[in-house]
Design an enzyme around this catalytic site. Structure first.
Site, PDB file in Angstrom:
ATOM      1  N   LYS A 157       7.185   0.676   8.608  1.00  0.00           N
ATOM      2  CA  LYS A 157       6.093   0.795   7.653  1.00  0.00           C
ATOM      3  C   LYS A 157       4.844   1.283   8.388  1.00  0.00           C
ATOM      4  CE  LYS A 157       5.366  -2.382   4.727  1.00  0.00           C
ATOM      5  NZ  LYS A 157       4.994  -1.256   3.857  1.00  0.00           N
ATOM      6  N   GLU A 216      -0.422  -5.437   5.882  1.00  0.00           N
ATOM      7  CA  GLU A 216       0.866  -5.603   5.174  1.00  0.00           C
ATOM      8  C   GLU A 216       1.696  -6.705   5.845  1.00  0.00           C
ATOM      9  OE1 GLU A 216       1.398  -1.041   3.509  1.00  0.00           O
ATOM     10  OE2 GLU A 216       2.296  -1.574   5.420  1.00  0.00           O
ATOM     11  N   ALA A 271       8.197   1.222   1.820  1.00  0.00           N
ATOM     12  CA  ALA A 271       8.518   1.369   3.247  1.00  0.00           C
ATOM     13  C   ALA A 271       8.730   2.846   3.543  1.00  0.00           C
ATOM     14  CB  ALA A 271       9.772   0.580   3.604  1.00  0.00           C
ATOM     15  N   THR A 287       0.845  -1.202   0.000  1.00  0.00           N
ATOM     16  CA  THR A 287       0.000   0.000   0.000  1.00  0.00           C
ATOM     17  C   THR A 287       0.875   1.245   0.000  1.00  0.00           C
ATOM     18  OG1 THR A 287      -1.741  -1.169   1.187  1.00  0.00           O
ATOM     19  CG2 THR A 287      -1.779   1.228   1.342  1.00  0.00           C
TER      20      THR A 287
HETATM   21  C1  5RP Z   1       1.689   1.993   4.045  1.00  0.00           C
HETATM   22  C2  5RP Z   1       3.155   1.767   4.020  1.00  0.00           C
HETATM   23  C3  5RP Z   1       3.909   2.301   2.867  1.00  0.00           C
HETATM   24  O1  5RP Z   1       4.660   1.276   2.293  1.00  0.00           O
HETATM   25  C4  5RP Z   1       4.835   3.398   3.321  1.00  0.00           C
HETATM   26  O2  5RP Z   1       4.092   4.360   4.038  1.00  0.00           O
HETATM   27  C5  5RP Z   1       5.554   4.053   2.145  1.00  0.00           C
HETATM   28  O3  5RP Z   1       4.646   4.775   1.392  1.00  0.00           O
HETATM   29  P1  5RP Z   1       5.049   5.492   0.037  1.00  0.00           P
HETATM   30  O4  5RP Z   1       5.372   4.426  -0.947  1.00  0.00           O
HETATM   31  O5  5RP Z   1       3.819   6.295  -0.330  1.00  0.00           O
HETATM   32  O6  5RP Z   1       6.234   6.393   0.315  1.00  0.00           O
HETATM   33  O7  5RP Z   1       3.733   1.157   4.894  1.00  0.00           O
HETATM   34  O8  5RP Z   1       1.094   1.534   5.230  1.00  0.00           O
END
Ligand code: 5RP
Length: 218
Positions: free
Chosen positions: A93, A102, A82, A28
């Site tokens: 995360k 996740e 991440a 996500t």
């Molecule tokens: C969501 C997560 C995402 O992997 C993390 O927040 C990184 O997000 P992005 O790819 O938008 O930088 O753990 O729960």
């Protein structure tokens, strides 16, 4: 190269680790969203397991069947972003609030590929506030317990997770031993899970950077 271009480059590289007919676990966030686009373009997955309602909806919109994790014993690859990743491939995360699903989807995957842009790679985890998903009635109790561990928890506004729970974002924890901290936090009654992914770290880190994409194993 922008941060989004680096995320896209990492997502594109991750597709090279998939095989035709794979069931793929999908994370996500913005980097995972780029991966969904790349996955759809590649067209080789028979289906996907989604780590959030948002990801499930994106997968369906791209024509990729979304499978129920309860119907699958094991699948080959989980791909996710991440907020931070260290050189042992331990991660923080949950910036998007999907940490619990996740972690569950990652647990069923043979291989976890973490796709990040180079700003996410750190020597020591903990600059990014650590998300902790809590049962709503336990939020204050868990916050007090976290203060006792030296952390500074803040409830994430009105945010409610896909599981109907709340998130505490925790600053100030010293995360020198991520495996130990992950266990300590999970032992606080009322915690659903925390955003440290160290008991089950990634197997492969694909990093998009200004000089191109680099791949590292723990
Ligand atoms: C969501 C997560 C995402 O992997 C993390 O927040 C990184 O997000 P992005 O790819 O938008 O930088 O753990 O729960």
């Amino acid at each position: 190269m922008t941060q989004d271009e680096m995320k896209r480059a990492a997502a594109r590289e991750a597709v090279k680790y998939l095989s035709m007919g794979d069931v793929v676990g999908v994370g996500t966030g913005s980097t995972a969203n780029y991966f969904i686009e790349e996955l759809a373009e590649w067209g080789g997955a028979v289906g996907a397991v989604a780590s959030s309602e948002a990801t499930a909806s994106r997968l369906r919109n791209c024509g990729i069947p979304v499978l129920d994790l309860n119907d699958i014993e094991r699948f080959s690859v989980y791909v996710d972003g991440a907020d931070e990743i260290n050189h042992k491939l331990e991660m923080i995360k949950g910036g998007g609030g999907a940490l619990t699903r996740e972690k569950i989807v990652a647990a069923v995957a043979q291989t976890f590929i973490c796709i990040v842009d180079e700003t996410k790679v750190v020597d020591v985890l903990g600059r990014f506030p650590l998300p902790v998903e809590v049962l709503p009635m336990a939020a204050s109790h868990v916050a007090r317990a976290i203060r006792g561990l030296g952390g500074d928890p803040k409830i994430r506004g009105d945010f409610v997770t896909d599981n109907g729970n709340r998130i505490l974002d925790v600053n100030g924890l010293s995360i020198k031993n991520a495996v130990e901290m992950e266990q300590v936090l999970n032992n606080v009654v009322g915690v659903v899970t925390n955003g440290l992914f160290s008991n089950r770290p990634a197997d492969l880190m694909v990093v998009g950077g200004v000089k191109g994409v680099k791949v590292a194993r723990a």
